[in-house]
Design an enzyme around this catalytic site. Structure first.
Site, PDB file in Angstrom:
ATOM      1  N   SER A 472       0.928  -1.242   0.078  1.00 58.24           N
ATOM      2  CA  SER A 472       0.065   0.085   0.044  1.00 58.24           C
ATOM      3  C   SER A 472       0.843   1.233  -0.069  1.00 58.24           C
ATOM      4  CB  SER A 472      -1.066   0.059   1.354  1.00 58.24           C
ATOM      5  OG  SER A 472      -1.966   0.946   1.007  1.00 58.24           O
ATOM      6  N   ASP A 483      10.159   5.534 -10.117  1.00 57.45           N
ATOM      7  CA  ASP A 483      10.040   6.375 -11.231  1.00 57.45           C
ATOM      8  C   ASP A 483      10.524   7.432 -11.243  1.00 57.45           C
ATOM      9  OD1 ASP A 483       7.984   4.261 -11.687  1.00 57.45           O
ATOM     10  OD2 ASP A 483       6.551   5.472 -10.729  1.00 57.45           O
ATOM     11  N   LYS A 498      -0.870  -4.478  -3.228  1.00 56.09           N
ATOM     12  CA  LYS A 498      -2.194  -3.633  -3.108  1.00 56.09           C
ATOM     13  C   LYS A 498      -2.372  -2.479  -3.513  1.00 56.09           C
ATOM     14  CE  LYS A 498      -5.755  -2.992   0.672  1.00 56.09           C
ATOM     15  NZ  LYS A 498      -6.080  -1.742   0.617  1.00 56.09           N
TER      16      LYS A 498
END
Length: 706
Positions: A472, A483, A498
């Protein structure tokens, strides 16, 4: 992770009124009119509000059918094949019944189950009256999905016979080992005979079965109906769950952090109670012996006789495991390697302090680095002296900067998530500003959540350590760092996966009945990385994969029933950090080290063996074969003993600000000493530090910055 804002389902007033009229009209024929109301409200809320609503059709009907029967009789010890043949007439009709407020399928199955349970009561007493023959070559397959329903009473008693024989054999083996231990301690001790111990084991199982049937009799109609309702709701996804009024109260207590117990989340897996998560700061987490993937087979209160919970309903098993603060529970575990272990845990409440940010300073080759452990993304709006993981993290980084650390490892292993807000804020500590995550409601464009603070708290090398249980908010932070190219992500094959958000909806707002009909926890949003990919199922794939015991196992969202799929949205606009001089080279060097490291090779071998052990569902019911099988697993596990004995030559100490606190607080000093001892033995942290020590910042970055 849950969000409550922006989500609202409004039912028309005429709809509420029609429900009320319907319940009144059927009151004479239906003893539970609220059940029809609940069914209609549930269908409406799920189809209107769920992130990815299912079409309630024949396929949906068949899935609910299979799920409901599996939940009611997972061991196939009650229903006969003739029952299943009769039930199957409804396999494609449940969708129509949901639409028409028709509960005839549920009532048929519920009444038949009640009948079959009553019929089965004499079975265990008759079987356990006689001594078992543990010399024959019986085997027992505990993978019930592969087994068939009994065709007649003779076959179903044979199923009971094998299950009870296995339970007795397990208890018998424990008693034999206990006798052998007594003999070792006292050579004059007269050990009991095999037959005496076998009789004691059967008598203990009889008591256990008596209690099991007493618990079944205590189940109310509402308990069984809730199972049916959840067979419908969880067809939408595994996190969409119905709470009846009693369960809702229990959920509210647990969310408030006041539930006393061992601090573990459990799930049902075939006939077993499986550990799916350890709560940071909880008793099991602190005790350190219970692991995700363990099966709990027996539960004892202190020195009391252990209760066998194999085959027990999850709610009933939990009742034995939880308890008052300060009391002892002894758990018999079937470990992932097939060995059996008994552990003791003192029940307690979750200690919030154990979930807070903490750091250690480590010396490596004459250089200084920092390791920051973050067990949870926490925030507390209710405290007067409010604290959050983001403010604590910023403060910890500043303190480490004062000690001239050259790089940071942030350890997010086993971090199950928490506050989205703090995940965004912590990400912002390492970049100038920009998007961090995309949050999407159904049928709407993604909302790009950004860090708007141009300040960078830490601009030096960064490594993020994750594993398969990082979930999460942990995945949001790790994905953002990956990224942007801001950090090297090192850890397991992938994180938990998740990528959904749930909200708890009070269903009582949608009817005029005087009765409480409970609540629904429902998936309403999905997370996406700034590169456009979802963290759902895929999680975050490590830049450097380190083998661990979960490498070949289905651990995570993909191991659950009906998870939402991975998909993509358009990528957000962001600029790569791009200030490392040797980012790819440091990753390649690490991969080469790992490939030639004998310890990591051994971990990989161990992981493959654990996977094979997990897939082996055959149990020997011959005592000698059973004992030999346990010995084989025990001996095999000794091959990996060197992994437990490993230690590095690194030195970990508390940061300077904390050292005066340790002198005043003996409890804190003991906790930090234990943590530093574990860090010294942690080859994953060691490799993360190896990578960190190699990472170099481009010289021009500091020139521009200054």
């Amino acid at each position: 992770m849950m969000m409550l804002r922006k989500f609202k389902i409004v039912l028309p007033l005429f709809f509420v009124a029609s429900l009320f009229i319907s319940s009144q009209t059927n009151a004479n024929t239906d003893p539970n009119p609220k059940d029809k109301v609940l069914l209609t409200i549930l269908k409406y809320v799920l189809t209107q509000g769920h992130y990815h609503p299912q079409t309630i059709d024949d396929t949906f009907s068949e899935n609910v059918y299979n799920s409901f029967l599996e939940r009611l009789d997972p061991s196939k010890r009650y229903f006969l094949q003739s029952d299943i043949d009769e039930f199957s007439n409804y396999k494609m009709q449940i969708d129509d019944q949901i639409n028409n407020e028709d509960l005839s399928f549920f009532f048929l199955v519920y009444e038949r189950l009640t009948q079959r349970i009553e019929e089965s009561k004499p079975y265990y007493k008759q079987i356990l009256e006689n001594q078992f023959d543990f010399n024959n070559d019986d085997i027992f397959d505990v993978d019930y999905e592969k087994s068939s329903y009994a065709k007649n009473t003779s076959e179903i008693t044979n199923i009971w016979h094998k299950q009870l024989k296995f339970t007795t054999l397990s208890r018998l083996n424990d008693k034999i080992i206990a006798e052998e231990d007594k003999k070792k301690e006292d050579e004059t001790y007269q050990t009991k005979s095999f037959n005496e111990l076998e009789k004691e084991a059967r008598e203990a199982v009889i008591i256990n079965m008596d209690e099991s049937f007493e618990r079944i009799e205590e189940l109310t109609y509402s308990d069984w109906f809730s199972i049916f309702i959840n067979s419908i709701s969880e067809e939408f996804d595994p996190h969409t769950t119905y709470f009846d009024p009693v369960v809702k109260k229990r959920f509210d207590i647990s969310m408030a952090g006041k539930l006393e117990g061992i601090g573990a989340r459990l799930q049902k897996k075939n006939d077993y109670t499986k550990v799916s998560e350890l709560i940071s700061g909880g008793p099991a987490w602190k005790q350190g012996e219970l692991e995700v993937g363990d099966y709990i087979t027996k539960v004892a209160q202190g020195d009391g006789e252990p209760i066998d919970i194999v085959g027990m309903r999850l709610d009933d098993a939990i009742e034995y495991i939880k308890g008052k603060k300060g009391t002892e529970v002894r758990l018999t575990l079937k470990k992932m390697d097939g060995t059996t272990k008994v552990i003791s845990i003192i029940r307690d409440v979750v200690e919030l302090e154990e979930t807070f940010v903490k750091s250690s300073v480590v010396k490596k080759d004459g250089r200084t680095f920092g390791v920051i452990n973050l067990p949870k993304f926490y925030i507390d709006f209710d405290e007067k002296n409010f604290r959050s993981s983001s403010t604590d993290m910023a403060q910890e980084i500043e303190r480490l900067k004062n000690e001239n650390v050259e790089g940071l490892v942030i350890d997010l292993r086993n971090n199950g998530g928490g506050s989205l807000k703090t995940a965004i804020e912590i990400s912002g500590l390492f970049i100038e500003k920009g998007p961090i995550v995309q949050v999407k409601y159904r049928d709407k464009n993604p909302d790009v959540k950004k860090d708007t603070d141009p300040k960078i708290q830490w601009d030096k090398p960064l490594v993020v350590l994750v594993n398969e249980l990082s979930a999460s908010a942990s995945e949001i932070f790790a994905a953002a760092m990956q990224d942007y190219g801001r950090a090297v992500i090192i850890g397991g094959r992938q994180t938990y996966g998740k990528g959904t958000v749930q909200s708890v909806l009070d269903l009582n707002r949608y009817h005029n009945l005087k009765e409480d009909i409970g609540a629904l926890k429902m998936t309403i949003q999905k997370f996406y990385r700034i590169n456009g990919g979802s963290t759902q199922l895929e999680g975050v794939h490590s830049d450097i994969m380190l083998p661990d015991r979960y490498t070949y196992m289905n651990i995570g969202e993909r191991d659950l029933e009906n998870p939402l799929k991975f998909d993509k949205v358009p990528k957000a606009t962001y600029k790569l950090w791009d200030n490392y001089e040797n980012f790819n080279q440091a990753i390649d060097n690490s991969k080469k080290r790992i490939a030639t490291n004998n310890y990591f090779k051994l971990i990989d071998q161990n992981a493959k063996w654990l996977k094979n052990s997990q897939d082996d569902t055959l149990i020997y019911l011959n005592y000698e074969a059973y004992k030999k099988d346990l010995e084989v697993h025990e001996n095999e596990s000794l091959k990996y003993k060197s992994l437990r004995d490993y230690t590095s030559n690194l030195t970990y100490t508390s940061p300077l600000y904390e050292q005066p606190l340790l002198e005043k607080d003996e409890d804190l000093a003991e906790k930090r000493e234990a943590w530093h001892k574990n860090l010294k033995k942690d080859m994953y942290v060691e490799e993360a530090l190896n990578v960190l020590s190699e990472l170099k910042i481009k010289p021009q970055y500091h020139l521009v910055k200054n």
